[in-house]
Write a protein that holds these residues in place. Structure first.
Motif, PDB file in Angstrom:
ATOM      1  N   ALA A  65    -104.477  35.039 -56.227  1.00  0.00           N
ATOM      2  CA  ALA A  65    -105.358  33.846 -56.034  1.00  0.00           C
ATOM      3  C   ALA A  65    -106.176  33.880 -54.872  1.00  0.00           C
ATOM      4  N   VAL A  66    -105.949  34.223 -53.568  1.00  0.00           N
ATOM      5  CA  VAL A  66    -106.880  34.500 -52.299  1.00  0.00           C
ATOM      6  C   VAL A  66    -107.872  35.364 -52.755  1.00  0.00           C
ATOM      7  N   LEU A  67    -107.549  36.544 -53.215  1.00  0.00           N
ATOM      8  CA  LEU A  67    -108.405  37.825 -53.400  1.00  0.00           C
ATOM      9  C   LEU A  67    -109.450  37.121 -54.486  1.00  0.00           C
ATOM     10  N   THR A  68    -108.993  36.568 -55.559  1.00  0.00           N
ATOM     11  CA  THR A  68    -110.132  36.080 -56.546  1.00  0.00           C
ATOM     12  C   THR A  68    -111.160  35.168 -55.873  1.00  0.00           C
ATOM     13  N   VAL A  69    -110.607  34.170 -55.030  1.00  0.00           N
ATOM     14  CA  VAL A  69    -111.438  33.310 -54.427  1.00  0.00           C
ATOM     15  C   VAL A  69    -112.522  34.260 -53.457  1.00  0.00           C
ATOM     16  N   ALA A  70    -111.885  34.914 -52.872  1.00  0.00           N
ATOM     17  CA  ALA A  70    -112.769  35.960 -52.051  1.00  0.00           C
ATOM     18  C   ALA A  70    -113.900  36.373 -52.967  1.00  0.00           C
ATOM     19  N   ALA A  71    -113.495  37.230 -53.672  1.00  0.00           N
ATOM     20  CA  ALA A  71    -114.502  37.791 -54.659  1.00  0.00           C
ATOM     21  C   ALA A  71    -115.737  36.613 -54.979  1.00  0.00           C
ATOM     22  N   LEU A  85    -109.050  23.705 -55.464  1.00  0.00           N
ATOM     23  CA  LEU A  85    -108.122  24.388 -56.283  1.00  0.00           C
ATOM     24  C   LEU A  85    -107.125  25.429 -55.635  1.00  0.00           C
ATOM     25  N   LEU A  86    -107.613  26.244 -55.032  1.00  0.00           N
ATOM     26  CA  LEU A  86    -106.973  27.092 -54.094  1.00  0.00           C
ATOM     27  C   LEU A  86    -105.755  26.582 -53.264  1.00  0.00           C
TER      28      LEU A  86
END
Length: 384
Positions: A65-71, A85-86
């Protein structure tokens, strides 16, 4: 834990940049809702499926989840909805992760080492608090919120293979959760009845609740308002917080090295009482140096009582119920205690710091009085 500290700094920074201060505060607070509502269910999941599997799975979900938001932040500016959402996802995962982490120690070490494990965990928390914020700030400075989120995701990713390497022992057959047709609701009810009927756990959790309710408000919101009114400034408040951290770290180190303290229940109760006196004293010391000394005493005594209470929870509870026991404690510490922060702020605005700190000290001290009055808790011992 370092990754969590980096994550929350990145989340707060991104929220402030994307919205108003009130919207940023809402984003930061929204994760507490699913955490509080789902924590008891998370305890049932941990006990049903085993804490190791639950910890690994929830940590992996958090990493993705964190890496998806970073991307997404590197590619565009999705806005506050993505951050909210995160935060919700983090709250849901925490509701499962925290009870599972609480149920792990009893399955990876002997009962005589559980107090030492609690001390080591306390040291890890202090280290993460010291290191995490500067790392998060560095990530924001170098690449903005996206870089900080990426750093948090990378740190959490490193923790996953470390958790995979952890080996746990199976529970004895007679301690198993029960037949396969048992419902989650029945498991939850059994866990609550087990706690209610236990001569040590029930009063211990009540004492922890009173201690947290009296501790969280003054040592968070109250300390900020006190520093502002006394003219200590941010640097003075920082020194007071550092004094608390140093005392708590010393207590964790003591338990790590000793591994066991005799008369653990009685020592924890006396430490709670001493810490409550120190909490009340902070509001009346005239100088920063005096406040640092009082905070050092609070950290040492609260850290000692907290570690001993955690060790008693681990040793007194049947391992088959530890997930649910940890979940109930989590509800108290993460659901009820934070409610004292806005109440503390309102009360200080109306009556001043002195009366509010004293009232909080009395509430905290009631936990120690309760522990002393309950014979089984007062005489509780850690295994040799």
């Amino acid at each position: 834990m370092i990754g969590d500290n980096v994550f929350y700094l990145a989340l707060s920074w991104a929220a402030v940049q994307a919205g108003t201060p009130s919207q940023a505060g809402l984003v930061m607070a929204v994760s507490a809702v699913p955490r509080a509502l789902l924590m008891l269910g998370g305890g049932v999941v941990a006990d049903r499926y085993g804490p190791r599997k639950v910890v690994i799975g929830s940590d992996a979900v958090r990493c993705v989840a964190v890496l998806t938001v970073a991307a997404l932040l590197f590619a565009a500016s999705p806005g506050l909805w993505l951050l909210a959402l995160l935060a919700v996802v983090f709250g849901i995962v925490d509701a499962v992760f925290m009870p599972a982490v609480g149920a792990l120690p009893a399955r990876i070490t002997g009962r005589d080492q559980l107090a030492r494990v609690q001390g080591m965990r306390g040291l890890a928390i202090r280290f993460a608090n010291v290191v995490g914020a500067p790392l998060g700030g560095l990530g924001v400075a170098l690449g903005g919120s996206a870089a900080a989120f990426a750093l948090a995701g990378a740190l959490i990713a490193v923790s996953v293979p470390l958790l995979v390497r952890v080996r746990v022992r199976d529970l004895p057959p007679d301690d198993a959760a029960g037949p396969a047709d048992r419902t989650a609701w029945r498991d939850l009810g059994d866990g609550l009845r087990y706690i209610r009927g236990h001569r040590v756990l029930a009063p211990l959790i009540a004492a922890i609740a009173l201690g947290d309710l009296g501790f969280v408000g003054p040592l968070n919101v109250g300390l900020t308002l006190l520093a502002d009114r006394r003219g200590w400034g941010a640097s003075g408040m920082g020194w007071v917080i550092a004094g608390f951290g140093l005392g708590a770290g010393a207590a964790a180190l003591l338990l790590t090295l000793r591994g066991r303290l005799p008369r653990a229940g009685g020592v924890a109760a006396v430490a709670v009482l001493g810490g409550s006196v120190a909490i009340g004293a902070i509001a009346f010391v005239p100088s920063v140096a005096g406040a640092v000394g009082a905070a050092l005493a609070v950290g040492l005594l609260a850290g000692l009582s907290g570690a001993l209470c955690g060790a008693l929870l681990q040793t007194q509870a049947d391992p088959a119920y530890l997930g649910r026991v940890t979940a109930v404690v989590g509800i108290v510490s993460l659901g009820l205690a934070p409610l004292s922060m806005p109440l503390t702020a309102v009360a200080i605005g109306r009556w001043g710091t002195g009366p509010v700190f004293v009232t909080s000290a009395v509430v905290c001290g009631l936990g120690g009085v309760l522990a002393l009055c309950v014979r089984d808790l007062r005489r509780a011992e850690l295994p040799r």
